[in-house]
Design a protein around this motif. Structure first.
Motif, PDB file in Angstrom:
ATOM      1  N   GLN A 194       0.818  -1.210   0.000  1.00  0.00           N
ATOM      2  CA  GLN A 194       0.000   0.000   0.000  1.00  0.00           C
ATOM      3  C   GLN A 194       0.857   1.267   0.000  1.00  0.00           C
ATOM      4  O   GLN A 194       0.567   2.220  -0.735  1.00  0.00           O
ATOM      5  N   SER A 195       1.895   1.292   0.824  1.00  0.00           N
ATOM      6  CA  SER A 195       2.755   2.473   0.881  1.00  0.00           C
ATOM      7  C   SER A 195       3.469   2.687  -0.445  1.00  0.00           C
ATOM      8  O   SER A 195       3.577   3.825  -0.938  1.00  0.00           O
ATOM      9  N   GLY A 196       3.966   1.596  -1.038  1.00  0.00           N
ATOM     10  CA  GLY A 196       4.651   1.714  -2.313  1.00  0.00           C
ATOM     11  C   GLY A 196       3.740   2.219  -3.409  1.00  0.00           C
ATOM     12  O   GLY A 196       4.120   3.095  -4.202  1.00  0.00           O
ATOM     13  N   MET A 197       2.520   1.689  -3.451  1.00  0.00           N
ATOM     14  CA  MET A 197       1.572   2.154  -4.468  1.00  0.00           C
ATOM     15  C   MET A 197       1.211   3.621  -4.259  1.00  0.00           C
ATOM     16  O   MET A 197       1.044   4.373  -5.219  1.00  0.00           O
ATOM     17  N   ALA A 198       1.070   4.028  -2.995  1.00  0.00           N
ATOM     18  CA  ALA A 198       0.768   5.438  -2.714  1.00  0.00           C
ATOM     19  C   ALA A 198       1.915   6.342  -3.164  1.00  0.00           C
ATOM     20  O   ALA A 198       1.688   7.422  -3.728  1.00  0.00           O
ATOM     21  N   MET A 199       3.167   5.907  -2.943  1.00  0.00           N
ATOM     22  CA  MET A 199       4.315   6.711  -3.347  1.00  0.00           C
ATOM     23  C   MET A 199       4.437   6.803  -4.865  1.00  0.00           C
ATOM     24  O   MET A 199       4.869   7.821  -5.403  1.00  0.00           O
ATOM     25  N   VAL A 200       4.027   5.735  -5.545  1.00  0.00           N
ATOM     26  CA  VAL A 200       4.082   5.730  -7.001  1.00  0.00           C
ATOM     27  C   VAL A 200       2.957   6.565  -7.597  1.00  0.00           C
ATOM     28  O   VAL A 200       3.061   7.050  -8.722  1.00  0.00           O
ATOM     29  N   GLY A 201       1.870   6.745  -6.834  1.00  0.00           N
ATOM     30  CA  GLY A 201       0.749   7.542  -7.318  1.00  0.00           C
ATOM     31  C   GLY A 201      -0.450   6.742  -7.741  1.00  0.00           C
ATOM     32  O   GLY A 201      -1.325   7.246  -8.458  1.00  0.00           O
ATOM     33  N   VAL A 202      -0.539   5.486  -7.280  1.00  0.00           N
ATOM     34  CA  VAL A 202      -1.687   4.639  -7.603  1.00  0.00           C
ATOM     35  C   VAL A 202      -2.898   5.118  -6.807  1.00  0.00           C
ATOM     36  O   VAL A 202      -2.799   5.381  -5.605  1.00  0.00           O
ATOM     37  N   ASP A 203      -4.056   5.215  -7.449  1.00  0.00           N
ATOM     38  CA  ASP A 203      -5.267   5.670  -6.779  1.00  0.00           C
ATOM     39  C   ASP A 203      -5.691   4.691  -5.686  1.00  0.00           C
ATOM     40  O   ASP A 203      -5.457   3.482  -5.780  1.00  0.00           O
ATOM     41  N   ALA A 204      -6.371   5.214  -4.651  1.00  0.00           N
ATOM     42  CA  ALA A 204      -6.802   4.393  -3.517  1.00  0.00           C
ATOM     43  C   ALA A 204      -7.695   3.231  -3.941  1.00  0.00           C
ATOM     44  O   ALA A 204      -7.529   2.113  -3.429  1.00  0.00           O
ATOM     45  N   PRO A 205      -8.672   3.414  -4.837  1.00  0.00           N
ATOM     46  CA  PRO A 205      -9.495   2.262  -5.251  1.00  0.00           C
ATOM     47  C   PRO A 205      -8.663   1.133  -5.851  1.00  0.00           C
ATOM     48  O   PRO A 205      -8.904  -0.047  -5.570  1.00  0.00           O
ATOM     49  N   LEU A 206      -7.674   1.495  -6.669  1.00  0.00           N
ATOM     50  CA  LEU A 206      -6.821   0.466  -7.273  1.00  0.00           C
ATOM     51  C   LEU A 206      -5.955  -0.211  -6.217  1.00  0.00           C
ATOM     52  O   LEU A 206      -5.665  -1.412  -6.318  1.00  0.00           O
ATOM     53  N   GLN A 207      -5.554   0.534  -5.186  1.00  0.00           N
ATOM     54  CA  GLN A 207      -4.796  -0.070  -4.098  1.00  0.00           C
ATOM     55  C   GLN A 207      -5.600  -1.182  -3.432  1.00  0.00           C
ATOM     56  O   GLN A 207      -5.088  -2.265  -3.153  1.00  0.00           O
ATOM     57  N   ASN A 208      -6.889  -0.912  -3.182  1.00  0.00           N
ATOM     58  CA  ASN A 208      -7.747  -1.919  -2.553  1.00  0.00           C
ATOM     59  C   ASN A 208      -7.978  -3.116  -3.484  1.00  0.00           C
ATOM     60  O   ASN A 208      -8.097  -4.252  -3.019  1.00  0.00           O
ATOM     61  N   ILE A 209      -8.034  -2.850  -4.787  1.00  0.00           N
ATOM     62  CA  ILE A 209      -8.163  -3.951  -5.744  1.00  0.00           C
ATOM     63  C   ILE A 209      -6.941  -4.864  -5.667  1.00  0.00           C
ATOM     64  O   ILE A 209      -7.061  -6.097  -5.649  1.00  0.00           O
ATOM     65  N   VAL A 210      -5.763  -4.262  -5.586  1.00  0.00           N
ATOM     66  CA  VAL A 210      -4.529  -5.045  -5.486  1.00  0.00           C
ATOM     67  C   VAL A 210      -4.501  -5.842  -4.184  1.00  0.00           C
ATOM     68  O   VAL A 210      -4.158  -7.031  -4.170  1.00  0.00           O
ATOM     69  N   VAL A 211      -4.905  -5.211  -3.071  1.00  0.00           N
ATOM     70  CA  VAL A 211      -4.912  -5.904  -1.775  1.00  0.00           C
ATOM     71  C   VAL A 211      -5.862  -7.093  -1.821  1.00  0.00           C
ATOM     72  O   VAL A 211      -5.538  -8.195  -1.347  1.00  0.00           O
ATOM     73  N   GLY A 212      -7.057  -6.900  -2.391  1.00  0.00           N
ATOM     74  CA  GLY A 212      -8.000  -8.009  -2.513  1.00  0.00           C
ATOM     75  C   GLY A 212      -7.455  -9.119  -3.378  1.00  0.00           C
ATOM     76  O   GLY A 212      -7.603 -10.309  -3.054  1.00  0.00           O
TER      77      GLY A 212
END
Length: 439
Positions: free
Chosen positions: A401-419
């Motif tokens: 999650q932190s890496g995706m946030a630093m790269v600029g990935v949107d929050a909805p896509l972050q949750n998709i990746v986590v799922g």
């Protein structure tokens, strides 16, 4: 005494030409799943470090990563026990909000003025924490009673809890954000409470010694009961890796220096002038120290106590456990009560880190906690799981999650990746166990 060593120079026994040769990994007796998780974590770190031009593995980001992981990791240690006993708890995020609301109201409203206490009375923070733990354990025990004694599936009980406790927290605070919180309470939040460089090195040294002593104690216990033991060189390698990991983490955390303006304000508050060129690091956060304490206690419970043996026996075969005299219904109450108490501790860390209580605190934490436990090797079929695995799983999830946030990935896509990672982890676990069963 039974020993796995041969004539390899370790002094372990006589040569045995019929003994099959063992690989380096087999002699270290390291779980392949653990190696896989460590490998996945290293790959994640390297990939995001490249994508962020080296910013991911800086001392500052590693410091932030550790304090962001703590609340989920604390709850994941309790989720191990819940899943091992073949249950699930979907209410942890909502229960965290209720516990946080109770502790915030105790600090800012309910206890202010009682016995002359003001907002920043140190004792107020400890009373609030104890109150939150009591609420969390009580609610957890109530949910465990519904599951264990009334026969309601844990999925249904905790799904109802997910809806109930989120809104109970809202009503406790009338939907308002509550803060600021007690100064002593905020020490558990991370950057507001650290040990400093010197004490961090001391804690690191103590933890290193304890790790080595645990290895020595484990080897002696195996020898005393005529169990096979690893070659001495393998024990040394494992001990050296543990010490290097502990002291390496302390070195990185101490490398994150406090900004000059913050140091100047600190010296000014004491009526002193900061020496020219003075600098120091934050060191080990109090919240991480709390997680270490929780991990040690939960590991001891799992491995050294009757309760731990009952938990894993029940998860392995509930019918056989009940026939052997284990009160599985009362055990369920205890497991959910432990989960509730750990949720309250996580609420301390989460709200202290934010310095206030908000109504969206803990949102989707149930997903993160379950994912951390499963990624860490806890079998959904029950009976198998480790505390350190769950903590490593939480660290992997937070790194993603932190890496995706630093790269600029949107929050909805972050949750998709986590799922997606959660489903992938379960699939890998199923394949892994099928192959083990086929051997």
């Amino acid at each position: 005494m039974t020993d796995t060593s041969t004539d390899d120079g370790t002094g372990g026994g006589k040569p045995n030409s019929q003994a099959p040769s063992r690989s380096f990994i087999n002699q270290l007796e390291i779980d392949l799943r653990l190696l896989g998780m460590l490998g996945a974590f290293i790959v994640v770190c390297i990939v995001f470090n490249v994508l962020t031009d080296g910013r991911f593995l800086t001392p500052r980001n590693i410091f932030n990563l550790t304090i962001q992981t703590v609340s989920v990791a604390i709850m994941a240690t309790g989720m191990v026990f819940v899943i091992v006993t073949r249950h699930i708890d979907l209410s942890v995020g909502a229960l965290l909000a209720t516990c946080s609301a109770v502790m915030a109201m105790l600090q800012t409203d309910w206890l202010v003025g009682f016995a002359g206490m003001g907002l920043n009375t140190p004792m107020l923070a400890w009373i609030a924490i104890l109150g939150g733990i009591a609420v969390g354990a009580g609610i957890g025990a109530a949910q465990g009673w519904l599951v264990g004694y009334q026969g309601i599936p844990a999925f249904i009980v905790t799904l109802g809890g997910l809806l109930v406790w989120r809104n109970v927290g809202w009503y406790i605070t009338n939907g308002q954000t509550i803060g600021p919180l007690n100064d002593t309470f905020q020490l558990f939040g991370g950057i507001n409470g650290t040990l400093g460089v010197t004490w961090s090195w001391i804690v690191g040294a103590v933890c290193s010694v304890l790790a080595v002593l645990m290895l020595i104690s484990g080897r002696r216990n195996k020898t005393r009961h005529d169990f096979p033991v690893k070659p001495l060189w393998a024990e040394v390698v494992v001990g050296a890796v543990c010490v290097a990991a502990i002291m390496g983490l302390i070195w990185v955390l101490n490398s994150y220096t406090i900004p000059s303006r913050v140091l100047e304000r600190s010296f000014a508050a004491r009526g002193e002038t900061m020496p020219e060129g003075f600098s120091t690091g934050y060191g080990l956060p109090v919240s991480v120290l709390l997680l270490i304490g929780v991990a040690i206690v939960m590991t001891a419970v799992a491995r050294k106590t009757r309760l731990g043996r009952y938990i894993f026996a029940t998860g392995g075969n509930p019918d056989a456990a009940e026939l052997s005299g284990i009160n599985t219904r009362l055990l369920t109450v205890k497991v959910f009560a432990i989960m509730g108490a750990l949720v309250a501790l996580a609420a301390v860390v989460a709200s202290a880190r934010a310095t206030y209580h908000s109504n969206d605190i803990g949102t989707l934490d149930e997903l993160r906690v379950i994912a951390a436990a499963v990624i860490g090797g806890t079998a959904l079929a029950g009976g198998l799981g480790t505390i350190y695995g769950a903590i490593l799983g939480a660290l992997i999830m937070q790194s993603l999650q932190s890496g995706m946030a630093m790269v600029g990935v949107d929050a909805p896509l972050q949750n998709i990746v986590v799922g997606g990672v959660l489903v992938l982890a379960v699939w890998i676990d199923i394949v892994y166990r099928r192959r083990l069963g086929g051997q």
